[in-house]
Design an enzyme around this catalytic site. Structure first.
Site, PDB file in Angstrom:
ATOM      1  N   LYS A  13       0.847  -1.211   0.000  1.00  0.00           N
ATOM      2  CA  LYS A  13       0.000   0.000   0.000  1.00  0.00           C
ATOM      3  C   LYS A  13       0.868   1.240   0.000  1.00  0.00           C
ATOM      4  CE  LYS A  13       0.928   1.451   4.371  1.00  0.00           C
ATOM      5  NZ  LYS A  13       1.687   2.635   4.649  1.00  0.00           N
ATOM      6  N   PRO A 101       9.354  -4.398  -0.444  1.00  0.00           N
ATOM      7  CA  PRO A 101      10.476  -4.034   0.422  1.00  0.00           C
ATOM      8  C   PRO A 101      10.062  -3.933   1.894  1.00  0.00           C
ATOM      9  CG  PRO A 101      10.386  -2.631  -1.502  1.00  0.00           C
ATOM     10  CD  PRO A 101       9.128  -3.432  -1.522  1.00  0.00           C
ATOM     11  N   SER A 110       2.603  -6.263   7.150  1.00  0.00           N
ATOM     12  CA  SER A 110       1.147  -6.294   7.338  1.00  0.00           C
ATOM     13  C   SER A 110       0.484  -7.078   6.203  1.00  0.00           C
ATOM     14  CB  SER A 110       0.578  -4.874   7.344  1.00  0.00           C
ATOM     15  OG  SER A 110       1.172  -4.122   8.363  1.00  0.00           O
ATOM     16  N   ASP A 143      -2.268  -1.574   9.812  1.00  0.00           N
ATOM     17  CA  ASP A 143      -2.416  -1.596   8.351  1.00  0.00           C
ATOM     18  C   ASP A 143      -2.933  -2.934   7.814  1.00  0.00           C
ATOM     19  OD1 ASP A 143      -1.324   0.944   8.207  1.00  0.00           O
ATOM     20  OD2 ASP A 143       0.713   0.205   7.877  1.00  0.00           O
TER      21      ASP A 143
HETATM   22  O1  C5P Z   1      -0.027  -1.031  14.341  1.00  0.00           O
HETATM   23  P1  C5P Z   1       1.416  -1.298  14.097  1.00  0.00           P
HETATM   24  O2  C5P Z   1       1.937  -2.421  14.962  1.00  0.00           O
HETATM   25  O3  C5P Z   1       1.748  -1.480  12.661  1.00  0.00           O
HETATM   26  O4  C5P Z   1       2.183   0.006  14.569  1.00  0.00           O
HETATM   27  C1  C5P Z   1       3.571   0.040  14.741  1.00  0.00           C
HETATM   28  C2  C5P Z   1       3.960   1.239  15.600  1.00  0.00           C
HETATM   29  O5  C5P Z   1       3.712   2.452  14.898  1.00  0.00           O
HETATM   30  C3  C5P Z   1       3.189   1.382  16.892  1.00  0.00           C
HETATM   31  O6  C5P Z   1       3.782   0.641  17.929  1.00  0.00           O
HETATM   32  C4  C5P Z   1       3.276   2.879  17.146  1.00  0.00           C
HETATM   33  O7  C5P Z   1       4.523   3.226  17.687  1.00  0.00           O
HETATM   34  C5  C5P Z   1       3.225   3.460  15.756  1.00  0.00           C
HETATM   35  N1  C5P Z   1       1.851   3.839  15.327  1.00  0.00           N
HETATM   36  C6  C5P Z   1       1.248   4.942  15.912  1.00  0.00           C
HETATM   37  N2  C5P Z   1      -0.008   5.318  15.518  1.00  0.00           N
HETATM   38  C7  C5P Z   1      -0.655   4.629  14.540  1.00  0.00           C
HETATM   39  C8  C5P Z   1      -0.043   3.511  13.925  1.00  0.00           C
HETATM   40  C9  C5P Z   1       1.218   3.153  14.342  1.00  0.00           C
HETATM   41  O8  C5P Z   1       1.833   5.592  16.810  1.00  0.00           O
HETATM   42  N3  C5P Z   1      -1.866   5.041  14.151  1.00  0.00           N
END
Ligand code: C5P
Length: 306
Positions: A13, A101, A110, A143
């Site tokens: 994405k 990548p 994701s 995501d």
């Molecule tokens: O949801 P995901 O595990 O992909 O997110 C990785 C990191 O990115 C989270 O631990 C957080 O630090 C940051 N994040 C965030 N706000 C979001 C999505 C991600 O702060 N909406």
């Protein structure tokens, strides 16, 4: 119905709009984003493994360096979730062929998780349905639900709550992939640091962007691309600022860092323009790999099952 081997293809994405609100109590940020799935794919192949092997992950492809094959791999977690739901401890072998990548702002990890949800659901004959798979997806990462649906969609909450975006047209993108990834938490933390002491308003998607998407107007979309994480990514990796400027100099309709970066996406007028842009960018000696991709594309799909 159960299968013995399932192959799922899943797209990367990019974010056309990424508006970041204040940090929440749980550490995440409320965001308003527009996702678009593009024609850069990983493939996840699920089949039953040897007795007592449990869940195993094997990786092939261009981007496997640093990708874990244990329970830290999001596809592993996805397989485990479906197995737990079925109260099974099956021997499942996941083979991930990676063309997306890693740590690039393209949601490759994701995407693999979304593909594994679909593949293992089919392999075990769980038939959990898209709504339940989306719930699992949201638990795995912000995501992941989008990688299931694909297309063009609006994400809210921490990105996991999706609603359809009225979008028309096909878009041609040129991506510059840096040799070194950026960590998403580090980029969000840098964004907080840069905005310290400032009043942060609720995240929102601009009318200009939604209007451009509705009418399939690529030049208008190019002007409307926006990403609140861009300054943070450029602050951590100053060379990105230069790269963003180079694309526009060579006639890109717009340029943006995808997600938390460091991938830079340039919007082209059409396929020919995308090729011209690719040639110009590589002649200019930009650091990184240059790829072309189209969007929007469908989300995680079974392409083979037997
Ligand atoms: O949801 P995901 O595990 O992909 O997110 C990785 C990191 O990115 C989270 O631990 C957080 O630090 C940051 N994040 C965030 N706000 C979001 C999505 C991600 O702060 N909406």
């Amino acid at each position: 119905m159960k299968s013995v081997r399932v192959v799922v293809r899943v797209p990367a994405k990019i974010n056309l709009n990424l508006s970041v609100g204040p940090q929440r109590k749980d550490g995440y940020h409320d965001i308003a984003t527009v996702y678009q799935a593009i024609s850069l794919y990983d493939e996840v192949i699920a089949h039953f493994g040897a007795p007592e092997s449990g869940i195993t992950v094997a990786l092939t492809g261009d981007y496997i360096q640093g990708v874990p094959t244990d329970e830290r791999n999001l596809a592993y977690r996805a397989a485990e979730m479906i197995a737990n739901e079925m109260r099974l401890t099956p021997d499942i072998s996941l083979h991930i062929n990676k063309s997306i990548p890693v740590a690039a702002g393209l949601a490759g990890g994701s995407a693999d998780a979304a593909a594994a949800l679909v593949a293992v659901d089919q392999l075990l004959g769980a038939d959990l349905g898209r709504a339940r798979l989306s719930e699992f997806a949201a638990d795995i990462g912000s995501d992941v639900p989008f990688a299931l649906t694909g297309g063009t969609a609006i994400g809210s909450g921490r990105g996991e709550r999706l609603s359809p975006a009225l979008a028309s047209g096909e878009y041609h993108w040129v991506l510059v992939i840096s040799n070194q990834g950026l960590s998403t938490p580090a980029v969000y933390a840098e964004c907080d640091r840069l905005r310290q002491g400032r009043e942060i308003s609720a995240p929102r998607i601009t009318d200009a962007l939604m209007h451009a998407l509705r009418s399939g107007d690529a030049p208008a979309l190019g002007k409307a691309l926006m990403n609140d994480l861009q300054s943070a990514a450029c602050s951590l990796r100053p060379a990105l600022r230069l790269l963003l400027d180079v694309g526009e100099e060579y006639g890109a309709l717009g340029s943006i860092i995808s997600g938390s970066g460091p991938t830079v996406a340039f919007l082209a007028r059409d396929a020919e323009h995308a090729l011209d842009l690719t040639v110009a960018l590589s002649a200019s000696g930009v650091a990184g790999q240059i790829l072309r991709a189209m969007g929007p594309m469908p989300g995680a799909r079974i392409i083979e099952s037997r």
